[in-house]
Design a protein around this motif. Structure first.
Motif, mmCIF file in Angstrom:
data_model
loop_
_atom_site.group_PDB
_atom_site.id
_atom_site.type_symbol
_atom_site.label_atom_id
_atom_site.label_comp_id
_atom_site.label_asym_id
_atom_site.label_seq_id
_atom_site.Cartn_x
_atom_site.Cartn_y
_atom_site.Cartn_z
ATOM 1 N N GLU A 35 0.821 -1.176 0.076
ATOM 2 C CA GLU A 35 0.040 0.020 0.131
ATOM 3 C C GLU A 35 0.608 1.202 0.026
ATOM 4 N N GLU A 36 2.032 1.266 0.774
ATOM 5 C CA GLU A 36 2.823 2.331 0.998
ATOM 6 C C GLU A 36 3.419 2.671 -0.369
ATOM 7 N N ALA A 37 3.996 1.759 -0.980
ATOM 8 C CA ALA A 37 4.964 1.721 -2.417
ATOM 9 C C ALA A 37 3.886 2.050 -3.248
ATOM 10 N N LEU A 38 2.778 1.582 -3.340
ATOM 11 C CA LEU A 38 2.001 1.966 -4.472
ATOM 12 C C LEU A 38 1.320 3.465 -4.211
ATOM 13 N N SER A 39 1.090 3.935 -3.161
ATOM 14 C CA SER A 39 0.679 5.318 -2.816
ATOM 15 C C SER A 39 1.809 6.251 -3.070
ATOM 16 N N VAL A 40 2.904 6.155 -2.886
ATOM 17 C CA VAL A 40 4.200 6.968 -3.152
ATOM 18 C C VAL A 40 4.558 6.924 -4.445
ATOM 19 N N SER A 41 4.392 5.716 -5.218
ATOM 20 C CA SER A 41 4.709 5.670 -6.452
ATOM 21 C C SER A 41 3.974 6.449 -7.451
ATOM 22 N N LEU A 46 2.987 11.203 -10.647
ATOM 23 C CA LEU A 46 2.198 12.264 -11.093
ATOM 24 C C LEU A 46 2.971 13.699 -10.794
ATOM 25 N N LYS A 47 3.243 13.788 -9.842
ATOM 26 C CA LYS A 47 4.039 15.117 -9.592
ATOM 27 C C LYS A 47 5.330 15.223 -10.186
ATOM 28 N N GLU A 91 -3.412 14.629 -19.020
ATOM 29 C CA GLU A 91 -3.959 15.880 -18.920
ATOM 30 C C GLU A 91 -4.607 16.351 -17.865
ATOM 31 N N LYS A 92 -5.351 15.427 -17.409
ATOM 32 C CA LYS A 92 -6.197 15.346 -15.994
ATOM 33 C C LYS A 92 -5.525 15.200 -15.048
ATOM 34 N N GLY A 93 -4.350 14.534 -14.738
ATOM 35 C CA GLY A 93 -3.723 14.017 -13.842
ATOM 36 C C GLY A 93 -4.091 12.987 -13.131
ATOM 37 N N LEU A 94 -4.870 12.175 -13.897
ATOM 38 C CA LEU A 94 -5.491 10.837 -13.062
ATOM 39 C C LEU A 94 -4.696 9.660 -13.442
ATOM 40 N N ARG A 122 -5.225 2.045 -6.027
ATOM 41 C CA ARG A 122 -5.209 3.392 -5.898
ATOM 42 C C ARG A 122 -5.476 4.288 -7.008
ATOM 43 N N THR A 123 -6.378 5.193 -6.647
ATOM 44 C CA THR A 123 -6.701 6.278 -7.552
ATOM 45 C C THR A 123 -6.331 7.525 -7.058
ATOM 46 N N VAL A 124 -5.419 8.364 -8.001
ATOM 47 C CA VAL A 124 -5.088 9.628 -7.432
ATOM 48 C C VAL A 124 -5.435 10.560 -8.455
ATOM 49 N N ILE A 125 -6.012 11.763 -8.179
ATOM 50 C CA ILE A 125 -6.165 12.765 -9.173
ATOM 51 C C ILE A 125 -5.204 14.071 -8.626
ATOM 52 N N TYR A 126 -4.093 14.410 -9.397
ATOM 53 C CA TYR A 126 -3.237 15.235 -9.092
ATOM 54 C C TYR A 126 -3.738 16.743 -9.695
#
Length: 130
Positions: A35-41, A46-47, A91-94, A122-126
């Motif tokens: 979970e930690e590796a996926l979240s940080v990656s 994205l950043k 483009e959307k940062g998804l 994990r879903t991240v919108i940046y």
């Protein structure tokens, strides 16, 4: 004689409880690590892509490759992993990723263990900061 048998049973029970607790802690550790590796990656990829225009990523496949490279660098296990990209939009940062990690049973373990699978999504919108 009665006290020797009772002592042996108590010691065996304590050892069994310790072995079970060790297995539970091991699985919790593996799950937390993934979970930690996926979240940080995901966040790091994205950043880097959205804030650093000179990163050199211009298409979806390069975007996913950068994520996979970051994920591999953060995982320490030798388990089999299956990474599914649900959606990726630069483009959307998804970025929506699901990782399945199959852990095989340890042969030298005191307790018999089946193969287990840990699934993390994990879903991240940046959003860029202004």
């Amino acid at each position: 004689m009665k006290s020797i048998v009772l002592s042996a049973i108590c010691i065996s029970a304590v050892l069994l409880v310790l072995a079970i607790q060790s297995k539970i802690n091991g699985m919790a550790y593996c799950s937390h690590e993934l979970e930690e590796a996926l979240s940080v990656s995901v966040s790091q990829t994205l950043k880097e892509v959205l804030e650093q225009d000179s990163y050199g990523i211009h298409e979806k496949n390069e975007f996913i490759a950068a994520f996979l490279q970051a994920l591999v660098m953060r995982t320490n296990s030798d388990a089999d992993m299956k990474v599914s990209v649900i959606s990726a939009d630069m483009e959307k940062g998804l970025l929506d990723i699901e990782v399945r990690e199959r852990l095989s049973g340890e042969k030298e373990s005191a307790l018999p263990e089946k193969d287990r699978e840990i699934v993390v999504r994990r879903t991240v919108i940046y959003a860029k900061e202004k």
